[in-house]
Design a protein around this motif. Structure first.
Motif, mmCIF file in Angstrom:
data_model
loop_
_atom_site.group_PDB
_atom_site.id
_atom_site.type_symbol
_atom_site.label_atom_id
_atom_site.label_comp_id
_atom_site.label_asym_id
_atom_site.label_seq_id
_atom_site.Cartn_x
_atom_site.Cartn_y
_atom_site.Cartn_z
ATOM 1 N N ALA A 1 26.521 28.229 35.321
ATOM 2 C CA ALA A 1 27.903 28.429 35.741
ATOM 3 C C ALA A 1 28.036 28.505 37.259
ATOM 4 O O ALA A 1 29.143 28.385 37.787
ATOM 5 C CB ALA A 1 28.463 29.702 35.110
ATOM 6 N N ASN A 2 26.928 28.683 37.957
ATOM 7 C CA ASN A 2 26.956 28.778 39.416
ATOM 8 C C ASN A 2 27.333 27.423 40.000
ATOM 9 O O ASN A 2 26.713 26.409 39.700
ATOM 10 C CB ASN A 2 25.585 29.223 39.924
ATOM 11 N N LYS A 3 28.351 27.390 40.836
ATOM 12 C CA LYS A 3 28.834 26.123 41.412
ATOM 13 C C LYS A 3 27.788 25.440 42.283
ATOM 14 O O LYS A 3 27.832 24.237 42.474
ATOM 15 C CB LYS A 3 30.109 26.375 42.198
ATOM 16 N N LYS B 1 23.400 30.706 30.887
ATOM 17 C CA LYS B 1 24.838 30.545 31.127
ATOM 18 C C LYS B 1 25.194 30.929 32.559
ATOM 19 O O LYS B 1 25.924 30.219 33.242
ATOM 20 C CB LYS B 1 25.632 31.394 30.139
ATOM 21 N N SER B 2 24.638 32.040 33.017
ATOM 22 C CA SER B 2 24.912 32.507 34.376
ATOM 23 C C SER B 2 24.422 31.503 35.420
ATOM 24 O O SER B 2 25.139 31.186 36.372
ATOM 25 C CB SER B 2 24.236 33.859 34.599
#
Length: 80
Positions: A23-25, A19-20
């Protein structure tokens, strides 16, 4: 170094790491590649839970005899 105590711990850590990363653009160009590190950690945790000490993933290994190149291979010894 301590690993997960249960399968649920290992899967939870994998989910959090995935998830992390996703989620990073900056991960928009190659989202599949963002799964590599969390997957490697998951396999390591699962191997530890199963008491498999010789599990070592190798990325992008060509298997000429099968005419394929999977994302990962493992160098587990033959069980024969």
């Amino acid at each position: 170094m301590t690993g997960p105590k249960t399968l649920a711990d290992a899967v939870s850590a994998f989910g959090a790491a995935t998830k992390s990363k996703l989620a990073n653009k900056a991960a928009t160009g190659a989202p599949e590649d963002q799964l590599r590190a969390p997957l490697e950690a998951l396999i390591k945790d699962l191997a530890q839970l199963l008491k498999l000490s010789n599990t070592h993933l190798v990325g992008e290994s060509t298997l000429a005899h099968l005419s394929t190149r999977p994302d990962y291979a493992d160098d587990l010894p033959d069980s024969t």
